[in-house]
Structure formats: structure tokens, C-alpha cells
Scaffold this motif. Sequence first.
Motif, PDB file in Angstrom:
ATOM      1  N   SER A 182     -39.049  -8.720 -30.337  1.00  0.00           N
ATOM      2  CA  SER A 182     -39.153  -7.300 -29.987  1.00  0.00           C
ATOM      3  C   SER A 182     -37.982  -6.482 -30.510  1.00  0.00           C
ATOM      4  O   SER A 182     -38.034  -5.248 -30.506  1.00  0.00           O
ATOM      5  N   SER A 183     -36.908  -7.129 -30.920  1.00  0.00           N
ATOM      6  CA  SER A 183     -35.720  -6.463 -31.491  1.00  0.00           C
ATOM      7  C   SER A 183     -35.021  -5.535 -30.501  1.00  0.00           C
ATOM      8  O   SER A 183     -34.329  -4.594 -30.909  1.00  0.00           O
ATOM      9  N   THR A 184     -35.166  -5.799 -29.204  1.00  0.00           N
ATOM     10  CA  THR A 184     -34.542  -4.917 -28.222  1.00  0.00           C
ATOM     11  C   THR A 184     -33.016  -4.973 -28.260  1.00  0.00           C
ATOM     12  O   THR A 184     -32.358  -4.081 -27.717  1.00  0.00           O
ATOM     13  N   GLY A 185     -32.454  -5.986 -28.907  1.00  0.00           N
ATOM     14  CA  GLY A 185     -31.004  -6.059 -29.035  1.00  0.00           C
ATOM     15  C   GLY A 185     -30.438  -5.193 -30.136  1.00  0.00           C
ATOM     16  O   GLY A 185     -29.222  -5.051 -30.261  1.00  0.00           O
ATOM     17  N   THR A 186     -31.302  -4.597 -30.958  1.00  0.00           N
ATOM     18  CA  THR A 186     -30.835  -3.818 -32.124  1.00  0.00           C
ATOM     19  C   THR A 186     -30.979  -2.318 -31.915  1.00  0.00           C
ATOM     20  O   THR A 186     -30.967  -1.562 -32.885  1.00  0.00           O
ATOM     21  N   THR A 187     -31.097  -1.867 -30.672  1.00  0.00           N
ATOM     22  CA  THR A 187     -31.387  -0.462 -30.405  1.00  0.00           C
ATOM     23  C   THR A 187     -30.265   0.468 -30.843  1.00  0.00           C
ATOM     24  O   THR A 187     -30.507   1.647 -31.094  1.00  0.00           O
ATOM     25  N   ARG A 188     -29.033  -0.020 -30.953  1.00  0.00           N
ATOM     26  CA  ARG A 188     -27.954   0.848 -31.438  1.00  0.00           C
ATOM     27  C   ARG A 188     -28.260   1.365 -32.839  1.00  0.00           C
ATOM     28  O   ARG A 188     -27.933   2.506 -33.175  1.00  0.00           O
ATOM     29  N   ARG A 189     -28.880   0.555 -33.675  1.00  0.00           N
ATOM     30  CA  ARG A 189     -29.200   0.989 -35.039  1.00  0.00           C
ATOM     31  C   ARG A 189     -30.679   1.350 -35.194  1.00  0.00           C
ATOM     32  O   ARG A 189     -31.066   1.974 -36.169  1.00  0.00           O
ATOM     33  N   HIS A 190     -31.511   0.931 -34.232  1.00  0.00           N
ATOM     34  CA  HIS A 190     -32.945   1.252 -34.276  1.00  0.00           C
ATOM     35  C   HIS A 190     -33.363   1.846 -32.929  1.00  0.00           C
ATOM     36  O   HIS A 190     -34.001   1.175 -32.105  1.00  0.00           O
ATOM     37  N   PRO A 191     -33.004   3.108 -32.660  1.00  0.00           N
ATOM     38  CA  PRO A 191     -33.213   3.679 -31.322  1.00  0.00           C
ATOM     39  C   PRO A 191     -34.669   3.895 -30.946  1.00  0.00           C
ATOM     40  O   PRO A 191     -34.964   4.235 -29.809  1.00  0.00           O
ATOM     41  N   ASP A 192     -35.583   3.676 -31.885  1.00  0.00           N
ATOM     42  CA  ASP A 192     -37.009   3.823 -31.569  1.00  0.00           C
ATOM     43  C   ASP A 192     -37.587   2.579 -30.896  1.00  0.00           C
ATOM     44  O   ASP A 192     -38.676   2.646 -30.312  1.00  0.00           O
ATOM     45  N   VAL A 193     -36.884   1.439 -30.980  1.00  0.00           N
ATOM     46  CA  VAL A 193     -37.466   0.162 -30.558  1.00  0.00           C
ATOM     47  C   VAL A 193     -37.973   0.215 -29.116  1.00  0.00           C
ATOM     48  O   VAL A 193     -39.086  -0.225 -28.818  1.00  0.00           O
ATOM     49  N   LEU A 194     -37.156   0.750 -28.215  1.00  0.00           N
ATOM     50  CA  LEU A 194     -37.534   0.731 -26.805  1.00  0.00           C
ATOM     51  C   LEU A 194     -38.675   1.691 -26.494  1.00  0.00           C
ATOM     52  O   LEU A 194     -39.278   1.609 -25.415  1.00  0.00           O
ATOM     53  N   TRP A 195     -38.983   2.588 -27.423  1.00  0.00           N
ATOM     54  CA  TRP A 195     -40.076   3.548 -27.218  1.00  0.00           C
ATOM     55  C   TRP A 195     -41.349   3.109 -27.924  1.00  0.00           C
ATOM     56  O   TRP A 195     -42.420   3.659 -27.668  1.00  0.00           O
ATOM     57  N   THR A 196     -41.235   2.144 -28.820  1.00  0.00           N
ATOM     58  CA  THR A 196     -42.426   1.649 -29.521  1.00  0.00           C
ATOM     59  C   THR A 196     -42.861   0.269 -29.021  1.00  0.00           C
ATOM     60  O   THR A 196     -43.928  -0.213 -29.393  1.00  0.00           O
ATOM     61  N   LYS A 197     -42.031  -0.368 -28.216  1.00  0.00           N
ATOM     62  CA  LYS A 197     -42.346  -1.680 -27.658  1.00  0.00           C
ATOM     63  C   LYS A 197     -42.486  -1.569 -26.141  1.00  0.00           C
ATOM     64  O   LYS A 197     -42.048  -0.595 -25.525  1.00  0.00           O
ATOM     65  N   GLY A 198     -43.072  -2.612 -25.533  1.00  0.00           N
ATOM     66  CA  GLY A 198     -43.231  -2.655 -24.089  1.00  0.00           C
ATOM     67  C   GLY A 198     -43.377  -4.076 -23.612  1.00  0.00           C
ATOM     68  O   GLY A 198     -43.314  -5.037 -24.400  1.00  0.00           O
ATOM     69  N   PRO A 199     -43.572  -4.271 -22.320  1.00  0.00           N
ATOM     70  CA  PRO A 199     -43.680  -5.631 -21.769  1.00  0.00           C
ATOM     71  C   PRO A 199     -44.770  -6.466 -22.422  1.00  0.00           C
ATOM     72  O   PRO A 199     -44.585  -7.678 -22.619  1.00  0.00           O
ATOM     73  N   ASP A 200     -45.895  -5.855 -22.765  1.00  0.00           N
ATOM     74  CA  ASP A 200     -46.976  -6.615 -23.408  1.00  0.00           C
ATOM     75  C   ASP A 200     -46.537  -7.155 -24.764  1.00  0.00           C
ATOM     76  O   ASP A 200     -46.907  -8.276 -25.149  1.00  0.00           O
TER      77      ASP A 200
END
Length: 464
Positions: A343-361
Motif C-alpha cells: 500500500s506504500s503507506t510508509g512513503t506518504t512524505r513524498r507521495h501525499p496522495d497515498v492515504l487518500w487513494t488507498k484504504g483498508p480493503d
Amino acid sequence: MNEKHKGAAGKTRPRPQNGSAPRDQEPFKPGLAARIAATKILSAVVDRKTSLDGMLDAEHGNPSYTALSDADRALVRAILNSALRHLPRIEAMISALLDTPLPEGARSLQHLLVVAAAQMIYLDIPDHSAVDLAVEQANRDPRSRRFSKVVNAILRRVGREKKDLLEWAADISCVPEWFDSRLKAVYGEKAAHAIGEALLSPASIDLTVKSDPARWAETLNGVVLPTGGVRLRDFKGAVSTLEGFEAGEWWVQDAAAAIPARLFHGLAGKRAADLCAAPGGKTAQLILLGAEVTAVEQSANRLARLQGNLQRLGLSAQCVKANLRDFKPAELFDAILLDAPCSSTGTTRRHPDVLWTKGPDDIAKLAKVQEELLAHAVTLLAPGGQLVFSNCSLDPAEGEDVVASILAANPDLRRVPIAPDALPGLEEAVTPLGEIRTTPAMLGARDGVSGGLDGFYACLISKG
């Protein structure tokens, strides 16, 4: 929120008189096209879960973005990065200033306000310019035109009251609610807050060097990291202009991403495979450790990128285009590195869209894929061999849980604990089980460079 944070009601804009052209047919004011592009792209990320990187591709990105000048493209990137990093706080501020909530379905208007507020609060853009262009943008959009006076009133108050608004919103988490709850469940409330705050800061540029990190830190105005890499001080240009790039003396690689390859023992002369290998940073590390490396990558484009990177570095590997599930080498490997898709949730500093394009599913689906890939990877490992499983997710469902499941199903595998002193300066990243778990809140600022690193998980496994 107190009484002073209330807004004004909007009125319907009158139609043009005396045969004048509609506002949406008039020439754009300078900077308006960039704001419109930013609003469209923000909507695509938040509402349609579209990856930001694809839309900001210089050649094949969103048409409203590719039509812009280089300067306006840079502005769009800055607006979107700020808006996505601080989105919950910005939206809370806007809501606090409204007398009544925006109408159901007024998403375009909401994104317009967020784009303007992000400029005023987090970027060095004059308030009057952001307000003027936002009002102009609203007037040109039939869906938002009747709210142009609301836009003007709300944003003017943002400009006047930004200090109070920032103080009021300081305790609001800037990650989506679904992710905030998962962080708290795994790391505890204090650590989850620290991670959320760390994600607000853009990532520094980290380099992995072939040799002599101290010399390259001095040459490139950086500092040596506990991982053995170099972090640059406030560098804003193209890394290709820096000394050592053309000569292939280093490559860009986050400090956390450089850890997994360091976990192997004695690779000299051994057969090693880097599975899911692009863009090739870990492949290069394995080569420099003395291994004979096979790099496996499913995507032809990504494989070509990997080969280009190795060519610049003056390194060679056997490159194989294959779906990992179907990959069956003639001979088993002594060492395998599987940095699995996640899910790349650890890279949000450089990819701030990750948490808005991914979810629990998405996390659940990707964890299943990772378990399937790891189950196949262990069949490619020779008895006595070493395997490192890693990814850049902050969620244990994609790390610790995957490894635990594979170890339970394979009695011939065992976890090899990593000693804390193996990562001096990053001892806190070593878990009680001897696995690696980094978060963006680790690696504090020092020697004039910012802190933080990507969230990463890594585990060393042996066979037989």
C-alpha cells in the motif's frame, strides 16, 4: 470553534448584461489555469482515488496539467502536496467558517476552497492573489458560480484569521480517519500522533553511495546517516546536476529502503535474486555486496528503467522479465530479496496522495498478494539460503502478519533476529522479535538536515 469563525451566505450571480461575453469565455488571468488544474487533480485523487504520480506525468498526465508552463506545473505540484498533506485541517477550517455546510454534491466548490486555502496558509502566495483567482474560478464554473460571494468571504477570513485557525486546528490529525485508527491500534496514541506529524514534512533526498560516504557527504553538502547513506542539506535542484551522478558513484534511495539489503550475511560469490526489482537500488546494493544477481521484474517499462539505472552505475545483473508467480530458475538461489508491492503507506512524505487513494480493503488485498509472492519466493531458495522480505507499508497486516503466516506454514523456515547494534543510531527500528520496523517519526534531525525516513518493514529468514 468560537463565534468569530462564521461565514457569510452567498447570492446568485447576475447574468451578463448588454451582450457581454460570459465570464467562462473570457481569457484566463495569469495563474488561473494552474489553480483550475490543481482543483481538477485534487478531485481526482480524493473522489476517484486516482494516483497523483500518473496525473503529474510530464508527457501523459492530466491534460490540464501538461498544458501548463514549467513554472505553473511546479506551482500545481506545490499546491497539491500542501493540500493533501494538510487536507483534514484545511477542510475543518473551511467548515468552521461556514454558516451552513456546503450543499450535498458541491465537491468542486469544496476542492476549489481547499486549493485556495492551501496557498494562503501553507505556501508563500499573496492572500489577495489566491482569493482573486479563486473567485474568478468560481465564476467560471456553472456549478460554483452562485457561491462566488461565499468563496470571497470565506477566503478573506482565512487570510485575516490564519494564525488563529492554525492554532485551533493543530490537534486535528492530518491523516484520514481510517488510517489514524489503524495507527493508534498498532503503535499507540502517542506514537501514532508522532507519525502523523512526521508525514507533514517533505522527505529529504537520501543517496546510497558505492563507497566512502564521508567524502560524498562533504562533497555534496550532506551528512552520513546511520544506514551508511548520505542525506543532502536543503537541495532543491535536479540530482542529475550533482557531482558523481554521471560517473555512477551514487543513486537516490531513501534511508529506510537501503536497510533490507544490509541484512544479508556474506553474499560474496553467492547467487542472489532481487524479485520485484525495479527501479534497481536494492539490486545495485546486492551487486556491490559481491553477489551474482538476477533481477526479476514483471513490467517491461520498469525493467528498462532498472537496466538504465544499472548502466549509469556501471553495474551488471541478469535481468529477467517475468511474473514472479511463474518465475522458475534453473538453479535455486543462495539469497533472495523480495521487496513486495504494498500500500506504500510508509512513503506518504513524498507521495501525499497515498492515504487518500488507498484504504483498508487495499491493505487486505495487497497483504494476500504479498503472502502469495513470499510463499513462491521461498520455493526458489536453496537449503541454507537467506531471504529478506520487505515493503514500505506501516501496517503489520502487510509485514509482520505475512511473515508469521509463512513461517507457520513452512517448518523449514526460521526468522533470523537482527541485533539492535546492527543499526547504530537506529536501534529503535529493531523490534523485540529482531525484525525491522521504521516509521517516519524515527531518525531525528541533526547536523543541519531534517529527520525522518520512510516507514518500512524487513525481516531476515533462513531455510533449513
